[in-house]
Design a protein around this motif. Structure first.
Motif, PDB file in Angstrom:
ATOM      1  N   CYS A 158       0.837  -1.211   0.000  1.00  0.00           N
ATOM      2  CA  CYS A 158       0.000   0.000   0.000  1.00  0.00           C
ATOM      3  C   CYS A 158       0.866   1.253   0.000  1.00  0.00           C
ATOM      4  O   CYS A 158       0.546   2.248  -0.674  1.00  0.00           O
ATOM      5  N   ASP A 159       1.974   1.210   0.745  1.00  0.00           N
ATOM      6  CA  ASP A 159       2.889   2.353   0.747  1.00  0.00           C
ATOM      7  C   ASP A 159       3.458   2.594  -0.663  1.00  0.00           C
ATOM      8  O   ASP A 159       3.550   3.737  -1.117  1.00  0.00           O
ATOM      9  N   CYS A 160       3.831   1.499  -1.321  1.00  0.00           N
ATOM     10  CA  CYS A 160       4.412   1.618  -2.669  1.00  0.00           C
ATOM     11  C   CYS A 160       3.412   2.168  -3.678  1.00  0.00           C
ATOM     12  O   CYS A 160       3.739   3.025  -4.509  1.00  0.00           O
ATOM     13  N   LEU A 161       2.184   1.646  -3.613  1.00  0.00           N
ATOM     14  CA  LEU A 161       1.197   1.963  -4.641  1.00  0.00           C
ATOM     15  C   LEU A 161       0.375   3.204  -4.327  1.00  0.00           C
ATOM     16  O   LEU A 161      -0.200   3.811  -5.248  1.00  0.00           O
ATOM     17  N   LEU A 162       0.298   3.589  -3.042  1.00  0.00           N
ATOM     18  CA  LEU A 162      -0.595   4.691  -2.671  1.00  0.00           C
ATOM     19  C   LEU A 162       0.140   5.858  -2.020  1.00  0.00           C
ATOM     20  O   LEU A 162       0.057   6.996  -2.490  1.00  0.00           O
ATOM     21  N   LEU A 163       0.847   5.584  -0.918  1.00  0.00           N
ATOM     22  CA  LEU A 163       1.432   6.690  -0.151  1.00  0.00           C
ATOM     23  C   LEU A 163       2.489   7.450  -0.949  1.00  0.00           C
ATOM     24  O   LEU A 163       2.510   8.686  -0.945  1.00  0.00           O
ATOM     25  N   ILE A 164       3.376   6.732  -1.620  1.00  0.00           N
ATOM     26  CA  ILE A 164       4.420   7.428  -2.392  1.00  0.00           C
ATOM     27  C   ILE A 164       3.833   8.207  -3.561  1.00  0.00           C
ATOM     28  O   ILE A 164       4.133   9.399  -3.732  1.00  0.00           O
ATOM     29  N   PRO A 165       2.964   7.616  -4.418  1.00  0.00           N
ATOM     30  CA  PRO A 165       2.411   8.414  -5.521  1.00  0.00           C
ATOM     31  C   PRO A 165       1.588   9.607  -5.056  1.00  0.00           C
ATOM     32  O   PRO A 165       1.521  10.631  -5.759  1.00  0.00           O
ATOM     33  N   GLU A 166       0.943   9.502  -3.858  1.00  0.00           N
ATOM     34  CA  GLU A 166       0.107  10.600  -3.373  1.00  0.00           C
ATOM     35  C   GLU A 166       0.903  11.660  -2.619  1.00  0.00           C
ATOM     36  O   GLU A 166       0.360  12.738  -2.333  1.00  0.00           O
ATOM     37  N   ASN A 167       2.144  11.391  -2.307  1.00  0.00           N
ATOM     38  CA  ASN A 167       2.945  12.325  -1.515  1.00  0.00           C
ATOM     39  C   ASN A 167       3.212  13.601  -2.322  1.00  0.00           C
ATOM     40  O   ASN A 167       3.777  13.539  -3.426  1.00  0.00           O
ATOM     41  N   PRO A 168       2.831  14.777  -1.830  1.00  0.00           N
ATOM     42  CA  PRO A 168       3.029  16.031  -2.590  1.00  0.00           C
ATOM     43  C   PRO A 168       4.496  16.311  -2.903  1.00  0.00           C
ATOM     44  O   PRO A 168       4.812  16.815  -3.987  1.00  0.00           O
ATOM     45  N   PHE A 169       5.386  16.011  -1.946  1.00  0.00           N
ATOM     46  CA  PHE A 169       6.809  16.236  -2.204  1.00  0.00           C
ATOM     47  C   PHE A 169       7.291  15.366  -3.363  1.00  0.00           C
ATOM     48  O   PHE A 169       8.042  15.833  -4.236  1.00  0.00           O
ATOM     49  N   PHE A 170       6.862  14.105  -3.394  1.00  0.00           N
ATOM     50  CA  PHE A 170       7.232  13.224  -4.497  1.00  0.00           C
ATOM     51  C   PHE A 170       6.658  13.723  -5.821  1.00  0.00           C
ATOM     52  O   PHE A 170       7.334  13.693  -6.860  1.00  0.00           O
ATOM     53  N   GLN A 171       5.423  14.173  -5.803  1.00  0.00           N
ATOM     54  CA  GLN A 171       4.791  14.650  -7.033  1.00  0.00           C
ATOM     55  C   GLN A 171       5.519  15.870  -7.604  1.00  0.00           C
ATOM     56  O   GLN A 171       5.682  15.993  -8.814  1.00  0.00           O
ATOM     57  N   ARG A 172       5.969  16.773  -6.720  1.00  0.00           N
ATOM     58  CA  ARG A 172       6.654  17.977  -7.191  1.00  0.00           C
ATOM     59  C   ARG A 172       8.046  17.674  -7.743  1.00  0.00           C
ATOM     60  O   ARG A 172       8.525  18.374  -8.640  1.00  0.00           O
ATOM     61  N   ASN A 173       8.707  16.634  -7.197  1.00  0.00           N
ATOM     62  CA  ASN A 173      10.110  16.369  -7.551  1.00  0.00           C
ATOM     63  C   ASN A 173      10.302  15.010  -8.206  1.00  0.00           C
ATOM     64  O   ASN A 173      11.407  14.449  -8.195  1.00  0.00           O
ATOM     65  N   MET A 174       9.251  14.481  -8.796  1.00  0.00           N
ATOM     66  CA  MET A 174       9.287  13.123  -9.330  1.00  0.00           C
ATOM     67  C   MET A 174      10.355  12.972 -10.425  1.00  0.00           C
ATOM     68  O   MET A 174      11.003  11.924 -10.539  1.00  0.00           O
ATOM     69  N   LYS A 175      10.579  14.005 -11.211  1.00  0.00           N
ATOM     70  CA  LYS A 175      11.511  13.886 -12.334  1.00  0.00           C
ATOM     71  C   LYS A 175      12.941  13.619 -11.874  1.00  0.00           C
ATOM     72  O   LYS A 175      13.702  12.952 -12.585  1.00  0.00           O
ATOM     73  N   THR A 176      13.306  14.127 -10.711  1.00  0.00           N
ATOM     74  CA  THR A 176      14.665  13.876 -10.221  1.00  0.00           C
ATOM     75  C   THR A 176      14.711  12.736  -9.210  1.00  0.00           C
ATOM     76  O   THR A 176      15.762  12.102  -9.043  1.00  0.00           O
ATOM     77  N   LEU A 177      13.616  12.445  -8.533  1.00  0.00           N
ATOM     78  CA  LEU A 177      13.609  11.379  -7.539  1.00  0.00           C
ATOM     79  C   LEU A 177      13.567   9.995  -8.172  1.00  0.00           C
ATOM     80  O   LEU A 177      14.255   9.068  -7.714  1.00  0.00           O
ATOM     81  N   VAL A 178      12.769   9.817  -9.207  1.00  0.00           N
ATOM     82  CA  VAL A 178      12.587   8.486  -9.805  1.00  0.00           C
ATOM     83  C   VAL A 178      13.898   7.913 -10.332  1.00  0.00           C
ATOM     84  O   VAL A 178      14.204   6.729 -10.104  1.00  0.00           O
ATOM     85  N   PRO A 179      14.735   8.680 -11.071  1.00  0.00           N
ATOM     86  CA  PRO A 179      16.012   8.079 -11.518  1.00  0.00           C
ATOM     87  C   PRO A 179      16.894   7.610 -10.367  1.00  0.00           C
ATOM     88  O   PRO A 179      17.530   6.544 -10.460  1.00  0.00           O
ATOM     89  N   LEU A 180      16.944   8.376  -9.264  1.00  0.00           N
ATOM     90  CA  LEU A 180      17.751   7.953  -8.120  1.00  0.00           C
ATOM     91  C   LEU A 180      17.143   6.735  -7.426  1.00  0.00           C
ATOM     92  O   LEU A 180      17.877   5.848  -6.950  1.00  0.00           O
ATOM     93  N   MET A 181      15.823   6.665  -7.358  1.00  0.00           N
ATOM     94  CA  MET A 181      15.168   5.490  -6.784  1.00  0.00           C
ATOM     95  C   MET A 181      15.460   4.252  -7.626  1.00  0.00           C
ATOM     96  O   MET A 181      15.712   3.160  -7.086  1.00  0.00           O
ATOM     97  N   ARG A 182      15.448   4.421  -8.924  1.00  0.00           N
ATOM     98  CA  ARG A 182      15.747   3.286  -9.803  1.00  0.00           C
ATOM     99  C   ARG A 182      17.177   2.804  -9.572  1.00  0.00           C
ATOM    100  O   ARG A 182      17.446   1.587  -9.498  1.00  0.00           O
ATOM    101  N   GLN A 183      18.121   3.738  -9.483  1.00  0.00           N
ATOM    102  CA  GLN A 183      19.510   3.348  -9.276  1.00  0.00           C
ATOM    103  C   GLN A 183      19.719   2.697  -7.911  1.00  0.00           C
ATOM    104  O   GLN A 183      20.513   1.755  -7.766  1.00  0.00           O
ATOM    105  N   THR A 184      18.983   3.170  -6.896  1.00  0.00           N
ATOM    106  CA  THR A 184      19.073   2.558  -5.562  1.00  0.00           C
ATOM    107  C   THR A 184      18.641   1.091  -5.602  1.00  0.00           C
ATOM    108  O   THR A 184      19.274   0.210  -4.998  1.00  0.00           O
ATOM    109  N   ILE A 185      17.566   0.824  -6.340  1.00  0.00           N
ATOM    110  CA  ILE A 185      17.091  -0.558  -6.460  1.00  0.00           C
ATOM    111  C   ILE A 185      18.120  -1.424  -7.180  1.00  0.00           C
ATOM    112  O   ILE A 185      18.428  -2.559  -6.768  1.00  0.00           O
TER     113      ILE A 185
END
Length: 353
Positions: free
Chosen positions: A37-64
């Motif tokens: 639920c955190d993966c599918l709901l809380l993170i996509p709904e987080n305003p900070f994530f929504q505003r900075n998704m373009k720079t956060l997603v590449p780093l999240m991918r590299q972390t994985i």
């Protein structure tokens, strides 16, 4: 506050993910459901994530990707385990980037060493002792990783402090500016309404003026049509006269062409027939002989009338001169006939060129 919550959610997800891979702690169904639920709901709904998704997603991918590689490398030799020791904490780079997004470049440079010391407190020897026995470690334990959770809690508290500092900055500096902008915009609303109303009135006046000119425009168009219709007979007569004149010119040109063609045909016939030397010679001789005979008859009549017998004896000598003159006239006639024929040949050659 949104950035802190985002880090907390990521920390919980990474802990359950690692437990499921290492199998060093039992993860219940409720905890798994909560993580998904955190993966599918809380993170996509987080305003900070929504505003900075373009720079956060590449780093999240590299972390994985780094985590997956570290799990495989920790099963290898000493050097590969050293690499795994570095890669397994690459999420710290993501946290450092979040500090940049919250406070800017200077803030990220200031907090970088604090973040790194906090997360990288475990030594390589300690890491290897906690590895499973199959790779030379002392074996993993079971239960909750209290040390990791304590780190995440301390990080959350620090992120909370950072968020409060940023909020204080906004309250002191940006909030007054935003409120002033809102007041200025609200003060301009009446002027903007008046401006739009004036534009509407101007457009309505233009439409009314155009409708008022419509009868005059219609009358002008009708008058132009009537004028063109009245000129139509004269234009028709002029066109007919021009056509007649053209036909006259064409007929005259045709007649000239036919006359020239007849003369050309006559000249062609004369050239093809060749010079008539004999006819020209005979004609000139006859004309010369007739002249001499007429002169002799006149001389004889005059001598008889005047009783001058000795003049008759002189007529015999004139017959000799007549023969020579006739011969000369024939020769000249033949030369003239040749010259005339040559001239006709030259004319034919010019027409043919």
């Amino acid at each position: 506050m949104d950035a802190v919550r985002f880090i907390e959610v990521l920390g919980g997800i990474s802990q359950v993910w690692d437990d499921l891979i290492d199998k060093d702690r039992h993860v219940g169904e409720a905890e798994i459901n909560n993580v998904f639920c955190d993966c599918l709901l809380l993170i996509p709904e987080n305003p900070f994530f929504q505003r900075n998704m373009k720079t956060l997603v590449p780093l999240m991918r590299q972390t994985i990707l780094d985590y997956v590689a570290s799990v495989e490398l920790e099963k290898g030799c000493q050097h590969e385990r050293s690499i795994s020791f570095v890669l397994r904490d690459s999420m710290v780079g993501l946290v450092h980037h979040i500090s940049f997004l919250v406070g800017g470049m200077r803030w990220a440079a200031k907090t970088g060493s604090v973040i790194r010391r906090f997360f990288h407190d475990e030594t390589l020897a300690q890491y290897e002792r906690n590895l499973p026995m199959s790779v030379g470690g002392g074996g993993g334990g079971s239960g909750v990783d209290k040390e990791h959770n304590a780190k995440m809690a301390a990080l959350a508290e620090r992120s909370m402090d950072m968020s409060e500092e940023y909020h204080d900055l906004w309250r002191r500096s940006y909030r007054p500016l935003e409120e002033a902008q809102m007041r200025a915009n609200m003060a301009m609303i009446p002027d903007e309404v008046n401006h739009h109303q004036a534009q509407l009135r101007y457009g309505t006046a233009q439409a009314d003026a155009q409708r008022g000119l419509l009868p005059q425009q219609t009358g002008l168009a009708s008058a132009q049509i009537d004028s063109q219709l009245s000129l139509l007979p004269q234009q028709t007569e002029l066109a007919k006269a021009q056509m007649d004149y053209g036909m006259t010119q064409a007929n005259a040109g045709q007649q000239k062409t036919m006359m020239g063609l007849g003369a050309t045909q006559s000249l062609y016939s004369d050239v093809m027939a060749g010079p008539d030397l004999k006819g020209a010679s005979d004609l000139a001789g006859s004309q010369m002989a007739a002249g001499f005979q007429g002169a002799a008859q006149k001389t004889a009549a005059d001598a008889s009338r005047m009783g001058m017998g000795n003049m008759m004896s002189g007529l015999g000598g004139s017959n000799v001169g007549m023969g020579a003159s006739v011969a000369a006239a024939k020769n000249q006639a033949r030369r003239d006939e040749k010259n005339t024929h040559n001239q006709k040949l030259g004319m034919m050659a010019g027409l043919g060129g």
